[in-house]
Scaffold this motif. Structure first.
Motif, PDB file in Angstrom:
ATOM      1  N   ILE A  12       0.984  -1.267  -0.050  1.00 27.42           N
ATOM      2  CA  ILE A  12       0.048  -0.063  -0.018  1.00 27.42           C
ATOM      3  C   ILE A  12       0.812   1.387   0.210  1.00 27.42           C
ATOM      4  CG2 ILE A  12      -1.694   1.262   1.433  1.00 27.42           C
ATOM      5  CD1 ILE A  12      -2.798  -1.327   2.437  1.00 27.42           C
ATOM      6  N   GLN A  13       1.880   1.008   0.875  1.00 26.63           N
ATOM      7  CA  GLN A  13       2.812   2.336   0.844  1.00 26.63           C
ATOM      8  C   GLN A  13       3.481   2.580  -0.324  1.00 26.63           C
ATOM      9  OE1 GLN A  13       2.643   4.726   3.446  1.00 26.63           O
ATOM     10  NE2 GLN A  13       0.900   3.417   4.135  1.00 26.63           N
ATOM     11  N   HIS A  14       4.018   1.588  -0.862  1.00 25.76           N
ATOM     12  CA  HIS A  14       4.645   1.827  -2.189  1.00 25.76           C
ATOM     13  C   HIS A  14       3.844   2.330  -3.388  1.00 25.76           C
ATOM     14  CE1 HIS A  14       7.430   0.346  -5.458  1.00 25.76           C
ATOM     15  NE2 HIS A  14       6.509  -0.033  -6.120  1.00 25.76           N
ATOM     16  N   LYS A  15       2.547   1.740  -3.505  1.00 29.72           N
ATOM     17  CA  LYS A  15       1.824   2.268  -4.571  1.00 29.72           C
ATOM     18  C   LYS A  15       1.375   3.883  -4.246  1.00 29.72           C
ATOM     19  CE  LYS A  15       0.196  -2.368  -5.588  1.00 29.72           C
ATOM     20  NZ  LYS A  15       0.705  -2.531  -6.944  1.00 29.72           N
ATOM     21  N   LEU A  16       1.140   3.949  -3.019  1.00 27.28           N
ATOM     22  CA  LEU A  16       0.563   5.271  -2.383  1.00 27.28           C
ATOM     23  C   LEU A  16       1.651   6.236  -2.998  1.00 27.28           C
ATOM     24  CD1 LEU A  16      -1.451   7.168  -1.218  1.00 27.28           C
ATOM     25  CD2 LEU A  16      -0.283   6.602   0.888  1.00 27.28           C
ATOM     26  N   THR A  17       2.931   6.203  -2.929  1.00 30.75           N
ATOM     27  CA  THR A  17       4.211   6.973  -3.266  1.00 30.75           C
ATOM     28  C   THR A  17       4.015   7.416  -4.695  1.00 30.75           C
ATOM     29  OG1 THR A  17       5.567   6.013  -1.958  1.00 30.75           O
ATOM     30  CG2 THR A  17       6.591   7.357  -3.522  1.00 30.75           C
ATOM     31  N   TYR A  18       3.395   6.483  -5.771  1.00 30.65           N
ATOM     32  CA  TYR A  18       3.438   6.715  -7.021  1.00 30.65           C
ATOM     33  C   TYR A  18       2.104   7.446  -7.296  1.00 30.65           C
ATOM     34  CZ  TYR A  18       7.673   4.170  -7.515  1.00 30.65           C
ATOM     35  OH  TYR A  18       8.802   4.096  -7.171  1.00 30.65           O
ATOM     36  N   ILE A  19       1.077   7.005  -6.376  1.00 27.24           N
ATOM     37  CA  ILE A  19      -0.290   7.896  -6.503  1.00 27.24           C
ATOM     38  C   ILE A  19       0.180   9.514  -6.148  1.00 27.24           C
ATOM     39  CG2 ILE A  19      -2.457   8.262  -5.454  1.00 27.24           C
ATOM     40  CD1 ILE A  19      -2.799   5.209  -5.112  1.00 27.24           C
ATOM     41  N   ARG A  20       0.811   9.473  -5.264  1.00 28.25           N
ATOM     42  CA  ARG A  20       1.101  11.081  -5.040  1.00 28.25           C
ATOM     43  C   ARG A  20       1.879  11.783  -5.794  1.00 28.25           C
ATOM     44  NH1 ARG A  20       0.754  12.133   0.591  1.00 28.25           N
ATOM     45  NH2 ARG A  20       0.972  10.514   2.242  1.00 28.25           N
ATOM     46  N   LYS A  22       3.485  13.735  -8.760  1.00 29.69           N
ATOM     47  CA  LYS A  22       2.743  14.515  -9.847  1.00 29.69           C
ATOM     48  C   LYS A  22       3.146  14.132 -11.355  1.00 29.69           C
ATOM     49  CE  LYS A  22       5.826  18.374 -10.921  1.00 29.69           C
ATOM     50  NZ  LYS A  22       5.720  19.686 -10.816  1.00 29.69           N
ATOM     51  N   ASN A  23       4.127  13.127 -11.441  1.00 29.57           N
ATOM     52  CA  ASN A  23       4.374  12.795 -12.712  1.00 29.57           C
ATOM     53  C   ASN A  23       3.636  11.482 -13.083  1.00 29.57           C
ATOM     54  OD1 ASN A  23       6.237  14.874 -13.588  1.00 29.57           O
ATOM     55  ND2 ASN A  23       7.835  13.863 -12.141  1.00 29.57           N
ATOM     56  N   THR A  24       2.655  10.975 -12.269  1.00 32.54           N
ATOM     57  CA  THR A  24       2.092   9.853 -12.728  1.00 32.54           C
ATOM     58  C   THR A  24       0.897  10.253 -13.645  1.00 32.54           C
ATOM     59  OG1 THR A  24       2.847   8.596 -10.728  1.00 32.54           O
ATOM     60  CG2 THR A  24       0.739   7.884 -11.610  1.00 32.54           C
ATOM     61  N   GLY A  25       0.644   9.735 -14.523  1.00 35.61           N
ATOM     62  CA  GLY A  25      -0.584  10.185 -15.496  1.00 35.61           C
ATOM     63  C   GLY A  25      -1.988   9.477 -14.878  1.00 35.61           C
ATOM     64  N   THR A  26      -2.967   9.978 -15.889  1.00 39.31           N
ATOM     65  CA  THR A  26      -4.196   9.511 -15.401  1.00 39.31           C
ATOM     66  C   THR A  26      -4.398   7.980 -15.476  1.00 39.31           C
ATOM     67  OG1 THR A  26      -4.996  11.657 -16.259  1.00 39.31           O
ATOM     68  CG2 THR A  26      -6.654   9.887 -15.995  1.00 39.31           C
ATOM     69  N   LYS A  27      -3.928   7.346 -16.464  1.00 37.73           N
ATOM     70  CA  LYS A  27      -4.134   5.964 -16.668  1.00 37.73           C
ATOM     71  C   LYS A  27      -3.457   5.386 -15.319  1.00 37.73           C
ATOM     72  CE  LYS A  27      -3.311   1.945 -19.822  1.00 37.73           C
ATOM     73  NZ  LYS A  27      -2.137   1.309 -18.766  1.00 37.73           N
ATOM     74  N   GLU A  28      -2.257   5.555 -15.320  1.00 33.03           N
ATOM     75  CA  GLU A  28      -1.457   4.897 -14.063  1.00 33.03           C
ATOM     76  C   GLU A  28      -2.186   5.379 -12.640  1.00 33.03           C
ATOM     77  OE1 GLU A  28       2.966   4.063 -12.673  1.00 33.03           O
ATOM     78  OE2 GLU A  28       2.410   5.666 -14.272  1.00 33.03           O
ATOM     79  N   PHE A  29      -2.584   6.493 -12.527  1.00 29.28           N
ATOM     80  CA  PHE A  29      -3.217   6.967 -11.301  1.00 29.28           C
ATOM     81  C   PHE A  29      -4.200   6.096 -11.079  1.00 29.28           C
ATOM     82  CE2 PHE A  29      -5.838   9.369  -8.697  1.00 29.28           C
ATOM     83  CZ  PHE A  29      -4.833  10.443  -7.796  1.00 29.28           C
ATOM     84  N   ARG A  30      -5.045   5.868 -11.988  1.00 30.38           N
ATOM     85  CA  ARG A  30      -6.436   5.193 -11.837  1.00 30.38           C
ATOM     86  C   ARG A  30      -6.144   3.689 -11.458  1.00 30.38           C
ATOM     87  NH1 ARG A  30      -9.255   6.189 -17.038  1.00 30.38           N
ATOM     88  NH2 ARG A  30      -9.782   8.374 -16.715  1.00 30.38           N
ATOM     89  N   LEU A  32      -3.494   2.645 -10.061  1.00 26.28           N
ATOM     90  CA  LEU A  32      -2.831   2.450  -8.909  1.00 26.28           C
ATOM     91  C   LEU A  32      -3.925   2.813  -7.666  1.00 26.28           C
ATOM     92  CD1 LEU A  32       0.362   4.383  -9.296  1.00 26.28           C
ATOM     93  CD2 LEU A  32       0.372   2.101  -8.545  1.00 26.28           C
ATOM     94  N   VAL A  33      -4.719   3.676  -7.985  1.00 28.69           N
ATOM     95  CA  VAL A  33      -5.764   3.762  -6.982  1.00 28.69           C
ATOM     96  C   VAL A  33      -6.721   2.280  -6.688  1.00 28.69           C
ATOM     97  CG1 VAL A  33      -7.867   5.128  -6.221  1.00 28.69           C
ATOM     98  CG2 VAL A  33      -6.001   6.220  -6.986  1.00 28.69           C
ATOM     99  N   ASP A  34      -6.930   1.749  -7.940  1.00 25.38           N
ATOM    100  CA  ASP A  34      -7.730   0.550  -7.773  1.00 25.38           C
ATOM    101  C   ASP A  34      -6.979  -0.501  -7.040  1.00 25.38           C
ATOM    102  OD1 ASP A  34      -9.748  -0.983  -9.635  1.00 25.38           O
ATOM    103  OD2 ASP A  34      -8.381  -2.045  -9.984  1.00 25.38           O
ATOM    104  N   CYS A 159     -10.567   6.002   3.517  1.00 29.05           N
ATOM    105  CA  CYS A 159      -9.870   7.141   2.857  1.00 29.05           C
ATOM    106  C   CYS A 159      -8.379   6.547   2.435  1.00 29.05           C
ATOM    107  CB  CYS A 159      -9.714   8.603   3.437  1.00 29.05           C
ATOM    108  SG  CYS A 159     -11.206   8.741   4.320  1.00 29.05           S
ATOM    109  N   LEU A 160      -8.014   7.260   1.308  1.00 34.41           N
ATOM    110  CA  LEU A 160      -6.519   7.071   1.002  1.00 34.41           C
ATOM    111  C   LEU A 160      -5.571   7.871   1.918  1.00 34.41           C
ATOM    112  CD1 LEU A 160      -5.930   7.530  -2.989  1.00 34.41           C
ATOM    113  CD2 LEU A 160      -5.458   5.273  -1.457  1.00 34.41           C
ATOM    114  N   ILE A 161      -5.947   9.053   1.945  1.00 33.63           N
ATOM    115  CA  ILE A 161      -5.237  10.054   2.780  1.00 33.63           C
ATOM    116  C   ILE A 161      -6.141  11.201   3.633  1.00 33.63           C
ATOM    117  CG2 ILE A 161      -3.382  11.926   2.708  1.00 33.63           C
ATOM    118  CD1 ILE A 161      -2.355  10.863   0.040  1.00 33.63           C
ATOM    119  N   GLY A 162      -5.429  10.894   4.902  1.00 36.19           N
ATOM    120  CA  GLY A 162      -6.142  11.875   5.870  1.00 36.19           C
ATOM    121  C   GLY A 162      -5.350  12.943   6.396  1.00 36.19           C
TER     122      GLY A 162
END
Ligand code: URA
Length: 209
Positions: A12-20, A22-30, A32-34, A159-162
């Protein structure tokens, strides 16, 4: 007071880093959130009740466990909450999904309900209310209030982030609701964005600006 559960599993922590990032684009963001939503669903369902059943394996009869059949409801707060639903449904495919839509009144700054559709047996379900960003906590608190008014008896907030401000608001307004997050960040900024956060979760999920 409701407990705050920070899901510090390394995946979870690893993936959250890439979600945060800003260079992660929409497709990858979606994507990773999934994925994170599915991993969080695994953790949040740790206390589901089991019951014993007898089955026949190819070798012998065996007493095994299955879920005791308590019904689950998922409620994404529109729109960013939608981004976590499919990931959770991968693990809990029989869950029913209600929706709550809230907007912030520009004058009063209060959360105002514009959409609400729930399964019709809300009293019997354990609900998970989902909003990726627990910022001021105003919309999450209002959503929980609406659910209680409809007769819901059991809820968790996912929530992802509080941040401390949002956590405090939910703990004060809804001391019976536990909060499950991947991280509790430092603070809110003057625009009510979480710092460091991930920016606008809805915009990043849906490619809007
Ligand atoms: N909502 C968001 O999408 N991001 C924040 O940082 C705060 C609220």
């Amino acid at each position: 007071m409701g407990q705050v559960h920070v899901m510090d599993h390394p995946l979870i922590q690893h993936k959250l880093t890439y979600i945060r990032d800003k260079n992660t684009g929409t497709k990858e963001f979606r994507e990773l959130v999934d994925e994170v939503a599915a991993l969080m669903a695994y953790e949040i369902t740790r206390d589901l009740q089991l019951e014993e059943v007898m089955i026949q394996t190819p070798v012998t009869e065996a007493k095994c466990k299955v879920l005791a059949g308590k019904k689950i409801g998922l409620v994404p707060i529109l729109r960013a909450g939608l981004g976590m639903i499919d990931g959770i449904l991968k693990l809990i495919p029989a869950a029913k999904v209600g929706h709550i839509g809230l907007y912030r009144d520009p004058v009063t700054l209060q959360a105002v309900e514009y959409f609400n559709k729930m399964p019709n047996d809300v009293e019997e379900r354990d609900f998970i209310v989902i909003d990726p960003m627990l910022a001021t906590g105003a919309s999450a608190s209002e959503a929980l209030k609406i659910m209680k008014r409809m007769g819901v008896r059991s809820m968790k907030m996912m929530c992802l982030i509080g941040c401390p401000e949002g956590v405090k608001r939910i703990q004060e307004d809804h001391p019976d609701v536990d909060i499950y997050v991947a991280a509790v960040d430092e603070r809110l900024n003057e625009k009510s964005y979480i710092v460091p956060g991930l920016g606008d979760a809805g915009d990043r999920l849906f490619g809007t600006k």
